[in-house]
Every structure is written in C-alpha cells, then in structure tokens.
Design a protein around this motif. Structure first.
Motif, short mmCIF file in Angstrom:
data_model
loop_
_atom_site.label_atom_id
_atom_site.label_comp_id
_atom_site.label_asym_id
_atom_site.label_seq_id
_atom_site.Cartn_x
_atom_site.Cartn_y
_atom_site.Cartn_z
N LEU A 81 -6.78 11.25 -14.82
CA LEU A 81 -6.12 12.39 -14.14
C LEU A 81 -6.86 13.66 -14.06
O LEU A 81 -6.82 14.30 -13.09
CB LEU A 81 -4.63 12.88 -14.68
CG LEU A 81 -3.44 11.58 -14.77
CD1 LEU A 81 -2.21 12.07 -15.76
CD2 LEU A 81 -3.10 11.34 -13.49
N THR A 82 -7.76 13.64 -14.87
CA THR A 82 -8.73 14.88 -14.69
C THR A 82 -9.75 14.52 -13.49
O THR A 82 -10.08 15.55 -12.76
CB THR A 82 -9.59 15.21 -16.03
OG1 THR A 82 -8.58 15.57 -17.01
CG2 THR A 82 -10.52 16.10 -15.96
N ASN B 72 -11.16 15.93 -7.93
CA ASN B 72 -11.24 15.75 -6.70
C ASN B 72 -10.49 16.73 -5.78
O ASN B 72 -10.98 17.28 -4.89
CB ASN B 72 -10.49 14.38 -6.45
CG ASN B 72 -11.94 13.35 -6.07
OD1 ASN B 72 -13.03 13.58 -6.47
ND2 ASN B 72 -11.39 11.98 -5.31
N LEU B 73 -9.29 17.03 -6.16
CA LEU B 73 -8.49 17.93 -5.40
C LEU B 73 -8.94 19.43 -5.28
O LEU B 73 -8.92 19.99 -4.50
CB LEU B 73 -6.86 17.71 -5.79
CG LEU B 73 -6.21 16.70 -5.92
CD1 LEU B 73 -4.59 16.82 -6.29
CD2 LEU B 73 -6.22 15.92 -4.56
N MET C 234 -3.07 22.54 -8.37
CA MET C 234 -2.99 20.99 -8.41
C MET C 234 -2.32 20.22 -9.52
O MET C 234 -2.07 19.02 -9.29
CB MET C 234 -4.55 20.81 -8.60
CG MET C 234 -5.49 21.70 -7.34
SD MET C 234 -4.91 20.93 -5.86
CE MET C 234 -3.78 22.19 -4.83
N LYS C 235 -2.51 20.90 -10.81
CA LYS C 235 -1.68 20.33 -11.86
C LYS C 235 -0.30 19.93 -11.49
O LYS C 235 0.12 18.81 -11.72
CB LYS C 235 -2.05 21.30 -12.89
CG LYS C 235 -3.44 21.22 -13.64
CD LYS C 235 -3.27 21.65 -14.93
CE LYS C 235 -4.83 22.09 -15.44
NZ LYS C 235 -4.61 22.85 -16.91
N LEU D 215 -1.05 15.02 -18.77
CA LEU D 215 -2.27 15.99 -17.84
C LEU D 215 -3.16 16.53 -19.07
O LEU D 215 -4.15 16.57 -18.88
CB LEU D 215 -1.70 16.77 -16.78
CG LEU D 215 -1.45 16.23 -15.53
CD1 LEU D 215 -0.80 17.12 -14.76
CD2 LEU D 215 -2.56 15.85 -15.01
N SER D 216 -2.41 17.17 -20.06
CA SER D 216 -3.28 17.87 -21.09
C SER D 216 -3.77 17.21 -22.11
O SER D 216 -4.15 17.69 -22.99
CB SER D 216 -2.30 18.94 -21.61
OG SER D 216 -1.74 20.00 -20.56
N GLY D 217 -3.32 15.87 -22.08
CA GLY D 217 -4.07 15.06 -23.02
C GLY D 217 -3.03 15.21 -24.38
O GLY D 217 -3.66 14.68 -25.50
N GLU D 218 -1.89 15.40 -24.43
CA GLU D 218 -1.18 15.66 -25.35
C GLU D 218 -0.10 14.39 -25.75
O GLU D 218 0.04 13.79 -24.78
CB GLU D 218 -0.36 16.91 -25.65
CG GLU D 218 -1.31 18.13 -25.38
CD GLU D 218 -0.66 19.47 -25.15
OE1 GLU D 218 -1.22 20.23 -25.21
OE2 GLU D 218 0.64 19.43 -24.67
#
Length: 321
Positions: free
Chosen positions: A10-11, A16-17, A28-29, A262-265
């Motif tokens: 997702l990163t 890309n965006l 974007m997130k 998205l934050s890897g949590e």
C-alpha cells in the motif's frame, strides 16, 4: 521475489499517487482507506485541482479500467447504467453496458445531474449491480466511484439530499496546493506529465486480498465503544440538528481498521479513529447554523465534539480480531 507486506504494497500505491498529486499525502491515504473498505468517495473541490488525474493515476497503478462520466442536466439513468437494444441478427435484446461498468468511475459534477440520474448511480454504488428489465448485471470488482462536485457553485445544480450523502463512505478534498508544491507541479510538467511515467504496482487480485486482510485487523470492544460514543455524541451535540446513523458507526470502524493497515499496525488505536473521523462523519451531519457552510467550519464543530468524548486509557485490554 519476496512477498510484500500489506504496508509495503500500500505504501508503493501511495507513492505512485503522491508522485502525480503533489503535497497531498494525507488525502491520498484517505482515498486508499476508502478503496480498501470498498467505499465510494465524494470529492469536493473547485475545478482544476487534479481530481480526474488522481483517478487515472489510481486506475493505472492498479492496472484496472477507468471511465469518466460528465454529469449534466440532460443525463438519463440509461446513460449511466446501460440499455437493452434489439439485435436483428440474434432476434433478441442485447444488453449494452453503460460507463458504470468499470473499476474506477469518475462522476464529474454529480450535483449537475437530475435526482433521477443521481439515484441510478447511487443505487449501483450501494448494490454493486444494475437491474434492468428483470435482469441483474453485476458490476466489476473492484468498483470505486469518485463523485466530484464544486462546493461553491450552486446555480443550475441539484444538491444531493442528506440521505444520499450518507451513501458515500467518505468526503475528501484536495484543496489548493502550497506555494512550494505549486512550483513542483509546474516543474514536474515542464516536459511532460508524471502520469505518463506511472506503472502498475498492484493487481486487482492483490487489492482484494488486502481488502480481506483489513477485516482481520484487531478491533477491541473498547475501541468499538469509543466509536459508538463519538457517533452518539453527534446526535446530541449543540449545533447539530441531525447526527450520524449506525451506518456512520460501521463506516468509522472500517475506516479506522484500514488506516491501521496502511500504517502497518496490527490493531486499531484511538488515534486512527480520530484520523479518519472528519472524512467519514462530517458529510453525514446536518448542522443547525446555516453559517456553517464550509467543511472547515464544520470540522471545527466536530473537533470540539471529539474533545468532549473520553479517549480510552487502555484500548487493547479486551482486543479481539
């Protein structure tokens, strides 16, 4: 090739965006949160800020189909969903799909379409299918609608009723760029457009797997209680005439999970709930004061509301997947 983690994949998509829409990392997130949650986005902005470019960049990054629908007062529901035509060769009616049969659809200036056409689009968004003359046609998966509207131009428009606004998972805005970012935008397009350099970084199948993964992010009873207290507060808070429905609670829960992913949590925290709450809730509220017309004014009301809702001290105490 080593398998990517959800955050790495997702990163790469976020990167890309952000290479095309400069200086709008947080927006974007939020768009990716809606994508992970299979939700649709209402993008409120003045013209020329890159709304269609953003959608094209997302479609290219996922290697999926993209279509753009220009909403006008003479737009018919069949112009969106498709029509049955009689084939002389087959001696039968044949379905011709409309632009809604795509993976990513930009419905430009949705408030210029008549309520009948708006309803046809919103029904397809809610059901993931189109019904025509007793036949049901499933829409592609993934399917994301980015509907745009100009927040300051109302002449000749048909504003979306509150009940229809609630069908959008999120309302977001790009806003004008900062001075430095505007210079970077000009530099990036001095000899071409960065969109031309975008390459796919994720397939539709991989996206679907991360969508399922998000549903397994740990969510404690304490966090669910926190979300419920925030949403219930919108129904009693001074200045708010109509608060969010249980659909808002569910959307906030799903969005917080996706933001944690998205934050890897591995679990949802109060901070992730607070991060997504304005985009998920504000368009679902009806304010008593007509002067609270801008999202910025409304956001300040929600900020005061959330300050009065107690934040859990130990949100992981009763965590379950």
């Amino acid at each position: 090739m080593e398998e990517q983690s959800p955050k790495e994949a997702l990163t790469a998509l976020h990167r890309n965006l952000s290479s095309v829409i400069l200086g709008k990392s947080e927006t974007m997130k939020l768009l990716l949160v809606a994508l992970i949650c299979r939700g649709h986005v209402l993008l409120e902005d003045v013209p020329g800020l890159g709304k269609t470019t953003l959608a094209r960049a997302l479609a290219t990054s996922l290697n999926v189909d993209f279509k753009r629908l220009q909403c006008t007062p003479d737009l018919l529901p069949s112009d969106i969903t498709g029509v049955n035509i009689f084939s002389q060769e087959e001696h039968a009616f044949r379905f011709i799909p409309g632009p809604v049969f795509t993976n990513i659809l930009v419905a430009d200036e949705i408030n210029r379409a008549t309520p009948r056409s708006q309803s046809a689009l919103l029904e397809a968004m809610a059901e993931g299918q189109v019904s025509l003359e007793r036949e049901t046609h499933a829409l592609p998966d993934p399917f994301l609608v980015i509907a745009t509207q100009n927040p300051i131009e109302f002449s000749g428009t048909y504003p979306l009723p509150e009940a229809q606004m609630d069908r959008f998972f999120m309302r977001i805005s790009l806003g004008y760029p900062e001075h430095e970012d505007e210079v970077r935008i000009m530099r990036s397009q001095r000899n071409g457009h960065p969109l031309e350099a975008i390459q796919p970084v994720m397939s539709a199948e991989q996206l679907q797997s991360w969508q399922r993964y998000a549903e397994r992010i740990t969510l404690s009873d304490t966090i669910m209680d926190y979300i419920a207290r925030i949403v219930r507060a919108t129904r009693d808070f001074p200045g708010i005439r109509l608060g969010a429905s249980p659909r808002g609670s569910l959307a906030l829960m799903r969005a917080a999970r996706a933001m944690a992913l998205l934050s890897g949590e591995k679990e949802v925290t109060p901070e992730r709930v607070q991060q997504v709450a304005p985009s998920v809730l504000l368009h679902r509220l009806v304010f008593k004061d007509a002067s609270l017309a801008t999202p910025q004014d409304q956001a300040r009301v929600l900020e005061r509301l959330m300050e009065e809702v107690a934040v859990p001290d130990n949100p992981s105490a009763d965590a379950t997947a």
